[in-house]
Design a protein around this motif. Structure first.
Motif, PDB file in Angstrom:
ATOM      1  N   GLY A 164       0.859  -1.160  -0.055  1.00  0.00           N
ATOM      2  CA  GLY A 164      -0.003   0.055  -0.143  1.00  0.00           C
ATOM      3  C   GLY A 164       0.838   1.154   0.121  1.00  0.00           C
ATOM      4  O   GLY A 164       0.180   2.335   0.005  1.00  0.00           O
ATOM      5  N   PHE A 234      -9.244   8.746  -2.659  1.00  0.00           N
ATOM      6  CA  PHE A 234      -9.106   9.010  -1.394  1.00  0.00           C
ATOM      7  C   PHE A 234     -10.255   9.645  -0.680  1.00  0.00           C
ATOM      8  O   PHE A 234     -10.182  10.124   0.592  1.00  0.00           O
ATOM      9  N   PRO A 270      -8.397  -0.620  -1.551  1.00  0.00           N
ATOM     10  CA  PRO A 270      -8.801  -0.226  -0.236  1.00  0.00           C
ATOM     11  C   PRO A 270      -7.527   0.176   0.610  1.00  0.00           C
ATOM     12  O   PRO A 270      -7.431   1.128   1.461  1.00  0.00           O
ATOM     13  N   HIS A 271      -6.516  -0.751   0.521  1.00  0.00           N
ATOM     14  CA  HIS A 271      -5.233  -0.391   1.424  1.00  0.00           C
ATOM     15  C   HIS A 271      -4.339   0.474   0.946  1.00  0.00           C
ATOM     16  O   HIS A 271      -3.548   0.804   1.818  1.00  0.00           O
ATOM     17  N   SER A 273      -4.008   3.843   1.154  1.00  0.00           N
ATOM     18  CA  SER A 273      -4.773   4.742   1.904  1.00  0.00           C
ATOM     19  C   SER A 273      -4.308   6.027   1.933  1.00  0.00           C
ATOM     20  O   SER A 273      -5.086   7.109   2.555  1.00  0.00           O
ATOM     21  N   SER A 274      -3.163   6.394   1.494  1.00  0.00           N
ATOM     22  CA  SER A 274      -2.636   7.881   1.560  1.00  0.00           C
ATOM     23  C   SER A 274      -1.608   7.747   0.369  1.00  0.00           C
ATOM     24  O   SER A 274      -1.029   6.799  -0.192  1.00  0.00           O
ATOM     25  N   SER A 377      -6.968  -7.140   2.070  1.00  0.00           N
ATOM     26  CA  SER A 377      -7.676  -5.997   1.295  1.00  0.00           C
ATOM     27  C   SER A 377      -8.103  -6.724  -0.073  1.00  0.00           C
ATOM     28  O   SER A 377      -9.390  -6.286  -0.552  1.00  0.00           O
ATOM     29  N   PRO A 570      -6.746  -0.068   8.321  1.00  0.00           N
ATOM     30  CA  PRO A 570      -6.071   1.333   9.105  1.00  0.00           C
ATOM     31  C   PRO A 570      -5.426   0.921  10.334  1.00  0.00           C
ATOM     32  O   PRO A 570      -4.064   1.280  10.301  1.00  0.00           O
ATOM     33  N   GLN A 573      -2.097  -1.370   9.280  1.00  0.00           N
ATOM     34  CA  GLN A 573      -0.948  -0.514   8.480  1.00  0.00           C
ATOM     35  C   GLN A 573      -0.377   0.351   9.561  1.00  0.00           C
ATOM     36  O   GLN A 573       0.707   0.588   9.637  1.00  0.00           O
TER      37      GLN A 573
END
Length: 903
Positions: A164, A234, A270-271, A273-274, A377, A570, A573
């Protein structure tokens, strides 16, 4: 049992050829993925056909067959077992191929007509997530490159879908190819996507660096579309919070990378995330040449198995920590506060051996939860992944307690550093997930869930009930087998099962005469006959139905379990980041303790002052110990060190030691020295060794000049420059002139310049110390005896005019006849230079006296000189004088070749 139509000939027409519905289905799906090898699921196999089959047969060493023909045209076919498909796919992907996996999306038993199929995933070198395809703990990056328009910055995005991690950076348009190669050397992407319209020159350059290049639709790189893709993913209205707003090329690359990954995975990722934005101002720049020459993470001889800085320091216990350490070393920091935060964490663990060892023991029980989280994920995490995840999570309370502070009983009375505390606070407690996994999954589950045998008894009452029926049915089968043996007298009678015929009674040929009339024959085999009876057929329907319902329910329960854990992505991670941070700090502390490293002192000054500096990699392989040396470099005072001296004396090793210590210090590691004060370095440049680039028609010397041009055009006052043997690839006159000009350019006319280590065999350059105020001469001491030359590896002020190349040639095994002849030539050359009135040398090699020999001042006089002093010319005839002169000349010539004589 029902089977679907084959892929052979049939009534459907296509381009004048007769095709079955199955073949037409294959062609339609293949047309959607023309650049991928299509693995087509049929029954128990993945089949490949036509051109794909020929490739697979060649690359995987499989037999190429043909199931049918269209007229006179053969349809090639190559298949692999469905259950073993991952291994074969991994081998193809490792060779750079793209593989599209086409699965059956409905049960062949209930399908009406042709079984529905669709591509569920496309696997490319840069989008691998399966454990069998990721044998290494190293990051597996997908890179996207978006060339800037009209001289604007280029954009680069790197995405590791197995973890991710996702970030972007911009590189200047000027020198973009070189900068791009540096990023490739730093991150080693497995695949790079570029706009379809990009020129072939860029693609060729990328391929030359060992990257699989994939053209991707131009519209996916459009900044507006890419920006929308990122914002939608996002769930934000603007990219301002990610630091890349106003960087169109970077946004373009990031959006394209995310789109490509989503297309291949058939997932929304979805993983991921940023998104992080990195810039050159945030870290020390290490280009591809420097990473290679300093062997930061790959051996200069190619590959990663050799001794490197990374392999020396990588004492991490988790895959997450290993990846994080590699990133530290390839992208050292330039912010002093962040560097010191890392050093504080390392110092905390060096101060407490008990705490460090306890933490590292706990970390050995950690799985690669970063990649397990990614597989959760995607929904393809295996049962063993979940068991490993639960075991990892179960250690977190112990780690948090261990790092709570001195009151816990640690032998370290220092307060917990901010970085360690922040990492500790990332270790969220997830007892519900641990409990869920342990209740749901058996203690020793299979690797994959789709074949059942995963769910623990007691987790689902419905499943337990179905399993009970199934087990009772199978017990009934066992009892029936025993009863039939007794009734028929056939002791070898067996009841077996296969997917085509179901349950059957197997009787060997020798016992066929004993088979009763009530047995119904079903199949003849090479060893006997197979039969059935009415009661066996009835029970078979019950067992088969129960078996299928048990398997379907198990799959449903497992999918629900994955969905429940997916909610905690989340938190997982965050845990992974915390573990990686602690693992790296403890590993570096462990190395510092074992290797006697010290904490460096980074500052904003322009000086590098180190005492007893050592090479972190070389010292590990020296049985006799490493000879340390001091370093004093300053952009405004001692800016350039001209290092002369013997071959093999240690010049290159010393220069690399200085560079590696700077990298280690700014990466947040302790360093191999007695003390080290490091003024922050923005870039390290190296020009070491000779490498041809014959593929592009570039000679060794031209490559040297290209690398030198890059250094001179991009260095700053805060840079560190390592130059070894500049100008040796051309004539002596040309090379020396170039080397002198480079020294003058580096020195410049300003009050400061880049700190430079300049090793050379052009002894003519040593006079520049008197001409340029920030240039100092140094050399490595050599001890000479009448028998040998000893390299002392000690750097001392002053210069030398001797290289001892012939001595090194002897050590390398050059035949004695050749080296003896070389000495004769050397003596003659030096005599010619002396007779030609060459300029007197200002410096000489420092000769350290052998302790086992008398000092030179007390040594016996030269026998030739002694004899001349004793001659009485007045008493000699002219013939006697000429004869004696010839004799003395001959002896003087032999004496000239002796080791240790000043020529």
């Amino acid at each position: 049992m029902k089977t679907e139509p084959s892929l052979g000939t049939g009534p459907a027409a296509d381009d004048g050829r007769t095709l079955t519905p199955g073949m037409r289905q294959y062609r339609e799906i293949k047309a959607q993925y023309p650049d991928a090898i299509l693995f087509f699921h049929i029954g128990d196999f993945f089949e490949t056909l036509e051109g794909d089959a020929e490739i697979v047969s060649k690359e995987l060493d499989l037999v190429l067959t043909s199931r049918s023909k269209n007229g006179d045209q053969r349809i090639p076919l190559a298949g692999v077992p469905h259950h073993a498909g991952e291994g074969y796919i991994a081998r193809l992907v490792a060779k750079g191929y793209k593989v599209a996996i086409c699965e059956q999306t409905e049960d062949p038993k209930t399908a009406k007509g042709l079984v529905k199929r669709e591509v569920v995933r496309v696997i490319t070198p840069g989008t691998v997530i399966d454990p069998v395809m990721l044998p290494s703990s190293a990051a597996a990056y997908l890179m996207a490159v978006s060339p800037g328009t009209k001289g604007a910055d280029w954009g680069i995005a790197l995405l590791d879908i197995s973890t991710g991690e996702f970030f972007v950076l911009a590189i200047p348009a000027e020198g973009s190819t070189g900068n791009l190669r540096s990023e490739i050397a730093r991150y080693r992407p497995a695949e790079c996507i570029v706009p379809s319209s990009v020129d072939e020159e860029l693609r060729t350059s990328l391929r030359r660096d060992g990257v699989v290049v994939t053209p991707y639709a131009d519209d996916r790189f459009l900044p507006d579309r890419a920006g929308r893709t990122l914002c939608e993913h996002f769930g934000v209205a603007s990219l301002a919070g990610y630091g890349c707003e106003g960087m169109p090329a970077a946004v373009s690359a990031a959006g394209a990378a995310l789109s490509y990954a989503a297309d291949t995975q058939k997932s929304t990722l979805p993983h991921v995330s940023s998104l992080f934005t990195r810039s050159s101002a945030q870290g020390m720049m290490l280009d591809a040449i420097t990473l290679r020459n300093l062997e930061v993470h790959e051996s200069i001889r190619g590959g990663t198995k050799g001794a490197t800085l990374f392999s020396t320091l990588d004492r991490t216990k988790t895959p997450m920590g290993s990846r994080f350490l590699r990133l530290h070393l390839t992208r050292p920091l330039t912010d002093i506060a962040r560097i010191n935060a890392r050093l504080d964490a390392v110092e905390y663990f060096t101060a407490s051996a008990t705490l460090r060892m306890t933490l590292r023991e706990l970390l050995t029980r950690h799985a690669d939860i970063e990649r397990i989280t990614a597989r959760i994920s995607y929904g393809n995490a295996g049962p063993r992944d979940l068991v490993a995840l639960a075991e990892t999570l179960a250690t977190l309370p112990e780690i948090r307690k261990l790092l709570a502070g001195p009151s816990v009983g640690s032998d370290n009375s220092a307060p917990v550093p901010r970085r360690v505390a922040a990492a500790r606070d990332c270790l969220f407690d997830l007892p519900s997930i641990i409990d869920l996994i342990r209740r749901a999954i058996t203690d020793d589950p299979p690797a994959i869930a789709k074949n059942g045998g995963v769910i623990r008894s007691g987790y689902s009452a419905e499943l337990d009930g179905m399993t009970g029926v199934l087990h009772s049915g199978k017990n009934w089968i066992a009892e029936l087998q025993q009863q039939e043996r007794e009734k028929t007298g056939i002791k070898s009678l067996k009841i077996g099962y296969n997917r085509i015929f179901g349950y059957y009674i197997d009787v060997s040929k020798s016992n066929i005469a004993l088979v009763p009339a009530r047995y119904e024959r079903r199949q003849t085999t090479a060893t006997g006959e197979r039969y059935t009876i009415p009661e066996l057929r009835e029970k078979e329907a019950v067992i088969t139905d129960a078996d299928e319902r048990v398997l379907a329910l198990e799959r449903s329960l497992y999918a629900g379990l994955i969905d429940e854990i997916r909610k905690e992505i989340p938190a997982l991670q965050s845990i992974s980041r915390g573990i990686a941070t602690l693992d790296v700090a403890a590993a570096l502390a462990d190395a510092a303790t074992d290797f006697d490293y010290v904490r460096p002192r980074p500052d904003t000054g322009d000086a590098i002052t180190c005492r007893d500096i050592r090479h972190p990699v070389v010292e590990q392989s020296l049985a006799g110990g490493f000879v340390p040396n001091d370093t004093e470099l300053s952009g405004s005072k001692n800016q350039i060190m001209i290092i002369t001296g013997a071959n093999m004396a240690g010049k290159s090793t010393y220069m690399r030691s200085v560079a590696l210590c700077c990298i280690m210090a700014q990466a947040g590691s302790f360093v191999p020295a007695r003390s080290a004060q490091i003024g922050i370095i923005d870039r390290i440049f190296t020009r070491v060794g000779a490498f041809d680039d014959l593929a592009s028609g570039q000679s060794t010397f031209f490559v040297e000049m290209l690398e030198l041009a890059n250094i001179l055009n991009n260095m700053t006052e805060k840079s560190l420059v390592i130059l070894d043997e500049i100008g040796r690839g051309t004539s002596t006159a040309d090379g020396c002139s170039i080397a002198q000009a480079v020294l003058e350019y580096l020195h410049g006319k300003s009050s400061a310049g880049p700190k430079t280590l300049f090793a050379t065999h052009f002894h003519e350059l040593i006079g520049m110390e008197a001409e340029l105020k920030r240039v100092k001469n140094y050399h490595f001491a050599v001890q000479e005896t009448k028998q040998d030359v000893v390299f002392l590896r000690k750097l001392i002020p002053g210069a030398t005019d001797k290289s001892y190349g012939i001595h090194v040639a002897r050590l390398a095994g050059i035949p004695k006849k050749a080296t003896d002849r070389a000495e004769v030539h050397l003596c003659e050359t030096l005599k010619r230079d002396a007779s030609g009135g060459s300029k007197a040398r200002r410096y000489t090699q420092l000769l350290l006296a052998d302790d086992n020999l008398p000092a030179r001042a007390a040594a016996a006089p030269d026998p030739v000189i002694a004899e001349i002093a004793g001659l009485d010319p007045d008493s000699m005839t002219p013939m006697q004088a000429l004869s004696k002169l010839a004799e003395l000349k001959s002896r003087a010539g032999r004496s000239c070749n002796m080791p240790g004589k000043d020529l």
